[in-house]
Write a protein that holds these residues in place. Structure first.
Motif, PDB file in Angstrom:
ATOM      1  N   LEU A  48       0.867  -1.186   0.032  1.00  0.00           N
ATOM      2  CA  LEU A  48       0.197  -0.051   0.169  1.00  0.00           C
ATOM      3  C   LEU A  48       0.740   1.275   0.122  1.00  0.00           C
ATOM      4  N   LEU A  49       1.752   1.332   0.798  1.00  0.00           N
ATOM      5  CA  LEU A  49       2.531   2.539   1.047  1.00  0.00           C
ATOM      6  C   LEU A  49       3.664   2.673  -0.205  1.00  0.00           C
ATOM      7  N   THR A  50       3.940   1.528  -0.786  1.00  0.00           N
ATOM      8  CA  THR A  50       4.874   1.921  -2.137  1.00  0.00           C
ATOM      9  C   THR A  50       4.183   1.613  -3.450  1.00  0.00           C
ATOM     10  N   TRP A 180      14.608   2.729   5.702  1.00  0.00           N
ATOM     11  CA  TRP A 180      13.715   3.853   5.622  1.00  0.00           C
ATOM     12  C   TRP A 180      12.851   3.645   7.239  1.00  0.00           C
ATOM     13  N   VAL A 181      12.200   4.810   7.431  1.00  0.00           N
ATOM     14  CA  VAL A 181      11.304   5.182   8.553  1.00  0.00           C
ATOM     15  C   VAL A 181       9.992   5.539   8.191  1.00  0.00           C
ATOM     16  N   SER A 188       4.687  10.016   5.709  1.00  0.00           N
ATOM     17  CA  SER A 188       5.996  10.235   5.099  1.00  0.00           C
ATOM     18  C   SER A 188       7.210   9.202   5.419  1.00  0.00           C
ATOM     19  N   ILE A 189       7.886   9.095   4.718  1.00  0.00           N
ATOM     20  CA  ILE A 189       8.963   8.174   4.911  1.00  0.00           C
ATOM     21  C   ILE A 189      10.489   8.964   4.845  1.00  0.00           C
ATOM     22  N   ARG A 197      24.118   7.911   9.271  1.00  0.00           N
ATOM     23  CA  ARG A 197      23.444   8.645  10.592  1.00  0.00           C
ATOM     24  C   ARG A 197      22.349   9.431  10.298  1.00  0.00           C
ATOM     25  N   THR A 198      22.349  10.089   9.060  1.00  0.00           N
ATOM     26  CA  THR A 198      21.483  10.864   8.676  1.00  0.00           C
ATOM     27  C   THR A 198      20.274  10.417   8.050  1.00  0.00           C
ATOM     28  N   PHE A 199      19.149  10.788   8.489  1.00  0.00           N
ATOM     29  CA  PHE A 199      17.899  10.547   7.575  1.00  0.00           C
ATOM     30  C   PHE A 199      17.338  11.701   6.974  1.00  0.00           C
ATOM     31  N   LYS A 200      16.852  11.535   5.531  1.00  0.00           N
ATOM     32  CA  LYS A 200      16.292  12.882   4.982  1.00  0.00           C
ATOM     33  C   LYS A 200      14.809  12.117   4.413  1.00  0.00           C
ATOM     34  N   ALA A 201      14.179  13.362   4.121  1.00  0.00           N
ATOM     35  CA  ALA A 201      12.430  13.023   3.827  1.00  0.00           C
ATOM     36  C   ALA A 201      12.720  12.469   2.335  1.00  0.00           C
TER      37      ALA A 201
END
Length: 220
Positions: A48-50, A180-181, A188-189, A197-201
């Motif tokens: 669903l989300l993808t 992914w989160v 949003s993901i 270390r870094t997560f981006k939208a």
């Protein structure tokens, strides 16, 4: 059960007849491009989300989207990873955590799980994430949980790279890894960057990838 059976009857009478060509093709073959590893949480639905069709995702679901490190005694997750990579030839693996994760909440809040020995043992595979998260200052419980979810994704990406099939595919330049989160409330993901270390939208940075396939790898 009535809702499930009614849903199946609707699928059989209304949905299936409109997609007979697709299901006839899938009856004897599958060629998913992505192995999607996520939590068993009922609120997280990978297709669903993808927005993927049947046959496009190979999915592993378990408490906490965990991938145990490879060992001499591999279990079901290890076998599924191996099959997806070595037999089906997926080119991407996504490990997807999510907001309000019960497994990560139990770890972050150090909940007693003496009455859940199987769950407690399973969550030991997130111990490295717990150690890192406990070493940091968090402004409140919500921030601590959010950080735990992310640290767990990072830890499971490290774990999956201990699997021989994954390492070989990486060495051949055939496999990308993604962390992914997914936020249930906003849809949003956030995606893990190569710095680990870094997560981006993901909506703003759709090319974000945690571990790229080696571009200079020669075929083996």
């Amino acid at each position: 059960m009535k809702a499930l059976i009614d849903g199946f009857l609707k699928f059989q009478k209304e949905v299936f007849p409109q997609r007979t060509g697709l299901f006839k093709h899938l009856a004897t073959t599958q060629h998913p491009g992505t192995l999607f590893i996520t939590c068993s949480d009922s609120r997280v639905v990978p297709e669903l989300l993808t927005q993927q069709e049947p046959g496009e995702l190979f999915v592993i679901r378990n408490a906490g989207n965990i991938v145990p490190s490879y060992s001499p005694y591999p279990g079901g997750v290890s076998a599924t990873v191996e099959y997806a990579v070595a037999v089906l030839g997926v080119t991407d693996i996504v490990i997807c955590g999510h907001s309000d994760c019960g497994a990560m909440t139990a770890i972050a809040k150090c909940k007693c799980m003496d009455h859940l020995p199987a769950v407690s043992g399973w969550l030991q595979h997130s111990e490295s994430a717990k150690v890192i998260n406990e070493s940091r200052h968090h402004v409140d419980d919500a921030a601590k949980l959010s950080s735990m979810v992310r640290e767990n994704v990072i830890a499971q990406l490290a774990n999956i790279q201990t699997h021989p099939s994954v390492r070989l595919a990486q060495e051949k330049g055939k496999l990308n890894l993604h962390g992914w989160v997914y936020d249930i409330e906003t849809g949003s993901i956030d995606a893990l960057c190569e710095d680990k270390r870094t997560f981006k939208a993901l909506a703003e940075h759709p090319d974000t990838c945690a571990v790229h396939a080696k571009s200079d790898a020669s075929a083996v």
